[in-house]
Design an enzyme around this catalytic site. Structure first.
Site, PDB file in Angstrom:
ATOM      1  N   SER A   1      40.487 -64.890 -73.420  1.00 15.46           N
ATOM      2  CA  SER A   1      39.278 -65.521 -73.983  1.00 15.46           C
ATOM      3  C   SER A   1      38.339 -66.072 -72.929  1.00 15.46           C
ATOM      4  O   SER A   1      37.162 -66.285 -73.203  1.00 15.46           O
ATOM      5  CB  SER A   1      39.677 -66.627 -74.966  1.00 15.46           C
ATOM      6  OG  SER A   1      40.698 -67.439 -74.420  1.00 15.46           O
ATOM      7  N   ARG A   2      38.868 -66.351 -71.739  1.00 18.26           N
ATOM      8  CA  ARG A   2      38.016 -66.980 -70.713  1.00 18.26           C
ATOM      9  C   ARG A   2      38.383 -66.456 -69.325  1.00 18.26           C
ATOM     10  O   ARG A   2      39.427 -65.845 -69.134  1.00 18.26           O
ATOM     11  CB  ARG A   2      38.230 -68.502 -70.728  1.00 18.26           C
ATOM     12  CG  ARG A   2      37.572 -69.156 -71.916  1.00 18.26           C
ATOM     13  CD  ARG A   2      37.695 -70.662 -71.858  1.00 18.26           C
ATOM     14  NE  ARG A   2      39.044 -71.141 -72.104  1.00 18.26           N
ATOM     15  CZ  ARG A   2      39.699 -71.981 -71.309  1.00 18.26           C
ATOM     16  NH1 ARG A   2      39.150 -72.425 -70.216  1.00 18.26           N
ATOM     17  NH2 ARG A   2      40.919 -72.369 -71.620  1.00 18.26           N
TER      18      ARG A   2
ATOM     19  N   ASP B   1      50.648 -68.604 -78.496  1.00 16.53           N
ATOM     20  CA  ASP B   1      51.100 -69.379 -77.336  1.00 16.53           C
ATOM     21  C   ASP B   1      52.182 -68.536 -76.663  1.00 16.53           C
ATOM     22  O   ASP B   1      53.271 -68.358 -77.223  1.00 16.53           O
ATOM     23  CB  ASP B   1      51.663 -70.732 -77.813  1.00 16.53           C
ATOM     24  CG  ASP B   1      52.253 -71.551 -76.677  1.00 16.53           C
ATOM     25  OD1 ASP B   1      52.428 -71.013 -75.558  1.00 16.53           O
ATOM     26  OD2 ASP B   1      52.557 -72.726 -76.918  1.00 16.53           O
ATOM     27  N   VAL B   2      51.878 -68.011 -75.485  1.00 12.03           N
ATOM     28  CA  VAL B   2      52.797 -67.040 -74.859  1.00 12.03           C
ATOM     29  C   VAL B   2      54.143 -67.649 -74.462  1.00 12.03           C
ATOM     30  O   VAL B   2      55.080 -66.918 -74.150  1.00 12.03           O
ATOM     31  CB  VAL B   2      52.173 -66.340 -73.623  1.00 12.03           C
ATOM     32  CG1 VAL B   2      51.009 -65.453 -74.014  1.00 12.03           C
ATOM     33  CG2 VAL B   2      51.773 -67.334 -72.549  1.00 12.03           C
TER      34      VAL B   2
ATOM     35  N   ASN C   1      48.190 -62.634 -68.017  1.00 15.70           N
ATOM     36  CA  ASN C   1      47.162 -63.441 -67.359  1.00 15.70           C
ATOM     37  C   ASN C   1      47.168 -64.906 -67.796  1.00 15.70           C
ATOM     38  O   ASN C   1      46.737 -65.776 -67.041  1.00 15.70           O
ATOM     39  CB  ASN C   1      45.791 -62.804 -67.645  1.00 15.70           C
ATOM     40  CG  ASN C   1      44.648 -63.724 -67.311  1.00 15.70           C
ATOM     41  OD1 ASN C   1      44.225 -63.831 -66.158  1.00 15.70           O
ATOM     42  ND2 ASN C   1      44.131 -64.441 -68.312  1.00 15.70           N
TER      43      ASN C   1
ATOM     44  N   SER D   1      49.278 -65.864 -57.709  1.00 18.58           N
ATOM     45  CA  SER D   1      48.236 -66.661 -57.040  1.00 18.58           C
ATOM     46  C   SER D   1      48.570 -66.750 -55.563  1.00 18.58           C
ATOM     47  O   SER D   1      49.735 -66.667 -55.168  1.00 18.58           O
ATOM     48  CB  SER D   1      48.214 -68.073 -57.637  1.00 18.58           C
ATOM     49  OG  SER D   1      47.476 -68.933 -56.806  1.00 18.58           O
TER      50      SER D   1
ATOM     51  N   TYR E   1      53.005 -75.298 -60.412  1.00 19.24           N
ATOM     52  CA  TYR E   1      52.175 -74.079 -60.462  1.00 19.24           C
ATOM     53  C   TYR E   1      52.641 -73.074 -59.397  1.00 19.24           C
ATOM     54  O   TYR E   1      52.800 -71.875 -59.677  1.00 19.24           O
ATOM     55  CB  TYR E   1      50.717 -74.474 -60.252  1.00 19.24           C
ATOM     56  CG  TYR E   1      49.728 -73.347 -60.380  1.00 19.24           C
ATOM     57  CD1 TYR E   1      49.404 -72.808 -61.628  1.00 19.24           C
ATOM     58  CD2 TYR E   1      49.087 -72.820 -59.254  1.00 19.24           C
ATOM     59  CE1 TYR E   1      48.472 -71.776 -61.742  1.00 19.24           C
ATOM     60  CE2 TYR E   1      48.161 -71.798 -59.371  1.00 19.24           C
ATOM     61  CZ  TYR E   1      47.856 -71.275 -60.610  1.00 19.24           C
ATOM     62  OH  TYR E   1      46.940 -70.248 -60.728  1.00 19.24           O
TER      63      TYR E   1
ATOM     64  N   ALA F   1      55.568 -72.835 -58.006  1.00 20.06           N
ATOM     65  CA  ALA F   1      56.885 -72.293 -58.391  1.00 20.06           C
ATOM     66  C   ALA F   1      56.715 -71.220 -59.463  1.00 20.06           C
ATOM     67  O   ALA F   1      57.355 -70.165 -59.413  1.00 20.06           O
ATOM     68  CB  ALA F   1      57.789 -73.416 -58.893  1.00 20.06           C
TER      69      ALA F   1
ATOM     70  N   LYS G   1      54.128 -69.311 -59.998  1.00 19.68           N
ATOM     71  CA  LYS G   1      53.451 -68.126 -59.473  1.00 19.68           C
ATOM     72  C   LYS G   1      54.331 -67.358 -58.479  1.00 19.68           C
ATOM     73  O   LYS G   1      54.216 -66.134 -58.350  1.00 19.68           O
ATOM     74  CB  LYS G   1      52.109 -68.512 -58.846  1.00 19.68           C
ATOM     75  CG  LYS G   1      51.101 -69.037 -59.874  1.00 19.68           C
ATOM     76  CD  LYS G   1      50.780 -67.976 -60.918  1.00 19.68           C
ATOM     77  CE  LYS G   1      49.823 -68.436 -61.989  1.00 19.68           C
ATOM     78  NZ  LYS G   1      49.544 -67.393 -62.989  1.00 19.68           N
TER      79      LYS G   1
ATOM     80  N   ILE H   1      38.995 -68.497 -57.380  1.00 20.94           N
ATOM     81  CA  ILE H   1      38.051 -67.738 -58.214  1.00 20.94           C
ATOM     82  C   ILE H   1      37.259 -68.705 -59.098  1.00 20.94           C
ATOM     83  O   ILE H   1      37.828 -69.672 -59.619  1.00 20.94           O
ATOM     84  CB  ILE H   1      38.813 -66.722 -59.109  1.00 20.94           C
ATOM     85  CG1 ILE H   1      39.805 -65.880 -58.283  1.00 20.94           C
ATOM     86  CG2 ILE H   1      37.830 -65.842 -59.876  1.00 20.94           C
ATOM     87  CD1 ILE H   1      39.215 -65.018 -57.204  1.00 20.94           C
TER      88      ILE H   1
HETATM   89  P1  NAP Z   1      41.203 -70.247 -67.391  1.00 18.72           P
HETATM   90  O1  NAP Z   1      39.756 -69.997 -67.183  1.00 18.72           O
HETATM   91  O2  NAP Z   1      41.701 -71.658 -67.471  1.00 18.72           O
HETATM   92  O3  NAP Z   1      41.645 -69.464 -68.739  1.00 18.72           O
HETATM   93  C1  NAP Z   1      42.975 -69.546 -69.169  1.00 18.72           C
HETATM   94  C2  NAP Z   1      43.207 -68.560 -70.277  1.00 18.72           C
HETATM   95  O4  NAP Z   1      44.582 -68.633 -70.674  1.00 18.72           O
HETATM   96  C3  NAP Z   1      42.393 -68.867 -71.528  1.00 18.72           C
HETATM   97  O5  NAP Z   1      42.066 -67.628 -72.140  1.00 18.72           O
HETATM   98  C4  NAP Z   1      43.376 -69.659 -72.392  1.00 18.72           C
HETATM   99  O6  NAP Z   1      43.109 -69.576 -73.799  1.00 18.72           O
HETATM  100  C5  NAP Z   1      44.675 -68.941 -72.060  1.00 18.72           C
HETATM  101  N1  NAP Z   1      45.885 -69.735 -72.281  1.00 18.72           N
HETATM  102  C6  NAP Z   1      46.186 -70.956 -71.792  1.00 18.72           C
HETATM  103  N2  NAP Z   1      47.403 -71.358 -72.219  1.00 18.72           N
HETATM  104  C7  NAP Z   1      47.877 -70.357 -73.002  1.00 18.72           C
HETATM  105  C8  NAP Z   1      49.068 -70.168 -73.759  1.00 18.72           C
HETATM  106  N3  NAP Z   1      50.044 -71.094 -73.784  1.00 18.72           N
HETATM  107  N4  NAP Z   1      49.228 -69.017 -74.469  1.00 18.72           N
HETATM  108  C9  NAP Z   1      48.244 -68.074 -74.461  1.00 18.72           C
HETATM  109  N5  NAP Z   1      47.107 -68.194 -73.762  1.00 18.72           N
HETATM  110  C10 NAP Z   1      46.922 -69.319 -73.049  1.00 18.72           C
HETATM  111  O7  NAP Z   1      42.091 -69.536 -66.273  1.00 18.72           O
HETATM  112  P2  NAP Z   1      41.664 -68.494 -65.122  1.00 18.72           P
HETATM  113  O8  NAP Z   1      41.135 -69.271 -63.970  1.00 18.72           O
HETATM  114  O9  NAP Z   1      40.879 -67.391 -65.698  1.00 18.72           O
HETATM  115  O10 NAP Z   1      43.100 -67.955 -64.673  1.00 18.72           O
HETATM  116  C11 NAP Z   1      43.688 -66.793 -65.243  1.00 18.72           C
HETATM  117  C12 NAP Z   1      44.988 -66.492 -64.529  1.00 18.72           C
HETATM  118  O11 NAP Z   1      44.728 -66.282 -63.140  1.00 18.72           O
HETATM  119  C13 NAP Z   1      46.009 -67.627 -64.614  1.00 18.72           C
HETATM  120  O12 NAP Z   1      47.307 -67.101 -64.701  1.00 18.72           O
HETATM  121  C14 NAP Z   1      45.810 -68.343 -63.292  1.00 18.72           C
HETATM  122  O13 NAP Z   1      46.963 -69.045 -62.908  1.00 18.72           O
HETATM  123  C15 NAP Z   1      45.521 -67.176 -62.368  1.00 18.72           C
HETATM  124  N6  NAP Z   1      44.782 -67.573 -61.149  1.00 18.72           N
HETATM  125  C16 NAP Z   1      43.549 -68.156 -61.228  1.00 18.72           C
HETATM  126  C17 NAP Z   1      42.898 -68.517 -60.039  1.00 18.72           C
HETATM  127  C18 NAP Z   1      41.532 -69.132 -60.034  1.00 18.72           C
HETATM  128  O14 NAP Z   1      41.047 -69.477 -58.939  1.00 18.72           O
HETATM  129  N7  NAP Z   1      40.864 -69.289 -61.154  1.00 18.72           N
HETATM  130  C19 NAP Z   1      43.523 -68.307 -58.818  1.00 18.72           C
HETATM  131  C20 NAP Z   1      44.788 -67.717 -58.791  1.00 18.72           C
HETATM  132  C21 NAP Z   1      45.411 -67.354 -59.960  1.00 18.72           C
HETATM  133  P3  NAP Z   1      42.009 -70.569 -74.504  1.00 18.72           P
HETATM  134  O15 NAP Z   1      40.652 -70.053 -74.087  1.00 18.72           O
HETATM  135  O16 NAP Z   1      42.239 -70.382 -75.963  1.00 18.72           O
HETATM  136  O17 NAP Z   1      42.276 -71.947 -74.017  1.00 18.72           O
END
Ligand code: NAP
Length: 249
Positions: free
Chosen positions: A16-17, A65-66, A92, A144, A157, A159, A161, A190
């Site tokens: 979704s995001r 909720d995964v 993701n 990550s 986090y 641990a 990843k 990101i």
């Molecule tokens: P984000 O913008 O916070 O979006 C999180 C997404 O996960 C949303 O779609 C949210 O749904 C969903 N979500 C959260 N808890 C959930 C659950 N229990 N069950 C199902 N869906 C759930 O995150 P992001 O920055 O895009 O990150 C995406 C992935 O990349 C994550 O695994 C994160 O750890 C990894 N990552 C991100 C970065 C970064 O810099 N952003 C860096 C390294 C790794 P809702 O919209 O309904 O809340």
């Protein structure tokens, strides 16, 4: 127009995001039918579905909720009913609950592991059944840079990843002989909601650690996911692809 993923069904958790949203849209642009799940933001998920539909394929969003086994089972049944068996799984969905070790609550440690690692395990197990039967599948999980190198204040986090990398490497060995590849993407810093709230001082310090000198965009991570899901990834498994502007070194 046919894309490199025409005829494939993809499921993106947390679509979704942020990064998941960008991956869902990029997979749809390559012709995949795309299911996504969200935790609570139905409106955001529907907007992504509209964007995917606009590319000409099929798309649907489901709440799940995964970290909950029954939610994952429902998610896969709904996806199969509406779009067919999952060929491409993108693990993701992820959360952070940051804090220094001495102040970190056990509940916050557990919750991050449950969503980020247990969620990836549950969805991979559900996806693998059909993939093994069809002798083709792609499992791509978001790790990550923090899972590779650690980060103060993110013991839970990091641990989770690092766990995703172990899961990826084990599944690559287990599923490879039946045509299923399993890889991880390790993004750096990101621009998404997850990184939005970082205090200015920390943000500046992080920027200094990125050789390319800027934050990454979700679409740049999505291109790596499309590469691994498409023919470019045919002979790649058990790998961790860093998409981090050089941060991990
Ligand atoms: P984000 O913008 O916070 O979006 C999180 C997404 O996960 C949303 O779609 C949210 O749904 C969903 N979500 C959260 N808890 C959930 C659950 N229990 N069950 C199902 N869906 C759930 O995150 P992001 O920055 O895009 O990150 C995406 C992935 O990349 C994550 O695994 C994160 O750890 C990894 N990552 C991100 C970065 C970064 O810099 N952003 C860096 C390294 C790794 P809702 O919209 O309904 O809340």
């Amino acid at each position: 127009m046919a894309g490199i993923l025409t005829g494939r069904t993809a499921l993106v958790t947390g679509g979704s995001r942020g990064i998941g949203r960008a991956i869902a849209i990029a997979l749809a642009a390559e012709g995949a039918d795309v299911a996504l799940c969200y935790a609570g933001r139905e409106d955001a998920a529907q907007e992504v579905v509209e964007r995917c539909l606009a590319q000409g394929g099929r798309a649907a969003a489901f709440q799940a909720d995964v970290s909950r086994e029954e939610d994952c089972q429902r998610l896969f049944s709904q996806t199969e009913e509406q779009l067919g068996s999952v060929d491409i799984l993108i693990n993701n969905a992820g959360i952070t609950r940051d804090g220094l070790l001495l102040r970190m609550k056990a509940e916050d440690f557990d919750r991050v592991l449950e969503v980020n690692l247990r969620g990836a395990f549950l969805c991979s197990r559900l996806a693998a059944r059909g993939m093994l039967k069809r002798r083709w599948g792609r499992i791509i999980s978001l790790s990550s840079v923090v899972g590779l190198h650690g980060n103060a204040g993110q013991a839970n986090y990091a641990a989770s990843k690092a766990g995703v990398i172990g899961l990826t490497k084990a599944l690559a060995k287990e599923l490879g002989s039946r045509g299923v590849t399993v890889n991880a993407i390790a993004p750096g810093f990101i621009r998404t909601d997850m990184t939005e709230g970082l205090p200015e001082g920390i943000r500046e310090g992080l920027l200094g650690a990125i050789p390319l000198g800027r934050l990454g965009e979700a679409e740049e991570v999505a291109r790596a996911a499309v590469f691994l899901a498409g023919p470019g990834g045919d002979y790649i498994t058990g790998q961790v692809l860093a998409v981090d502007g050089g941060m991990a070194g």
